[in-house]
Design a protein around this motif. Structure first.
Motif, PDB file in Angstrom:
ATOM      1  N   ALA A  95      -2.599   2.010   2.300  1.00 47.61           N
ATOM      2  CA  ALA A  95      -2.836   0.756   3.023  1.00 47.61           C
ATOM      3  C   ALA A  95      -3.856   0.967   4.139  1.00 47.61           C
ATOM      4  CB  ALA A  95      -1.527   0.214   3.590  1.00 47.61           C
ATOM      5  N   VAL A 137       0.190  -5.144   7.486  1.00 50.12           N
ATOM      6  CA  VAL A 137       0.839  -4.731   6.249  1.00 50.12           C
ATOM      7  C   VAL A 137       2.246  -4.270   6.623  1.00 50.12           C
ATOM      8  CG1 VAL A 137       0.803  -3.085   4.336  1.00 50.12           C
ATOM      9  CG2 VAL A 137      -1.334  -4.050   5.188  1.00 50.12           C
ATOM     10  N   VAL A 163      -4.280  -4.311  -1.264  1.00 49.29           N
ATOM     11  CA  VAL A 163      -4.397  -4.532   0.183  1.00 49.29           C
ATOM     12  C   VAL A 163      -5.840  -4.859   0.555  1.00 49.29           C
ATOM     13  CG1 VAL A 163      -4.187  -3.435   2.448  1.00 49.29           C
ATOM     14  CG2 VAL A 163      -2.370  -3.160   0.768  1.00 49.29           C
ATOM     15  N   ALA A 197      -6.403  -1.609   6.449  1.00 48.74           N
ATOM     16  CA  ALA A 197      -5.364  -2.251   7.260  1.00 48.74           C
ATOM     17  C   ALA A 197      -5.375  -1.661   8.661  1.00 48.74           C
ATOM     18  CB  ALA A 197      -3.999  -2.065   6.621  1.00 48.74           C
ATOM     19  N   GLN A 221       4.498  -5.583  -5.037  1.00 54.29           N
ATOM     20  CA  GLN A 221       3.852  -6.544  -4.140  1.00 54.29           C
ATOM     21  C   GLN A 221       3.810  -7.871  -4.867  1.00 54.29           C
ATOM     22  OE1 GLN A 221       0.744  -8.397  -4.050  1.00 54.29           O
ATOM     23  NE2 GLN A 221       1.432  -9.131  -2.067  1.00 54.29           N
TER      24      GLN A 221
END
Length: 134
Positions: free
Chosen positions: A120, A100, A88, A125, A74
């Motif tokens: 995630a 995401v 995240v 998310a 990332q």
């Protein structure tokens, strides 16, 4: 009654005050710096699989790459599967509706991609998508 004469004195030079111009340029510079959107990349090249139903998504998103050798990236740094949840969660603090996007390599382990999706979602998310090539 006296009349005043207006004499143009050629010895006095007329100048244009550019201070307001400099102020305006400075304010515009600050405005453009603040409103610029930087597109964040994952930092690695991933051979994404093709999909007939591929769609373009919003530029403001969290990009996570899963390479064919099992690395998770990332922003150009390796975070591993264990780091996905914390990264995240930290990025969702400012806007929890940011999607995401997981860029999984064609040869990536399916189980590893599922672990990244799961991490995630556990981080909060609301939307997790898989990136594909058109």
């Amino acid at each position: 009654m006296r009349r005043f004469r207006n004499f143009n004195d050629d010895t006095s030079a007329s100048e244009i005050n550019i201070s307001p111009l400099i102020d305006v340029v400075f304010i515009l510079l600050i405005f453009f710096i603040v409103t610029t959107v930087f597109v964040e990349e994952t930092g690695v090249d991933v051979n994404k699989p093709r999909a007939a139903s591929a769609e373009d998504l919003n530029k403001n998103s969290i990009l996570i790459a899963v390479t064919s050798n099992g690395q998770v990236y990332q922003g150009g740094r390796s975070i591993g599967v264990a780091g996905v949840r914390s990264v995240v969660a930290a990025m969702l603090e400012s806007d929890d509706s940011t999607p995401v996007i997981i860029q999984g390599d064609t040869d990536a382990n399916h189980g590893l991609v599922v672990q990244v999706i799961d991490a995630a979602k556990l981080a909060g998310a609301k939307t997790v998508n898989l990136a594909t090539a058109k």
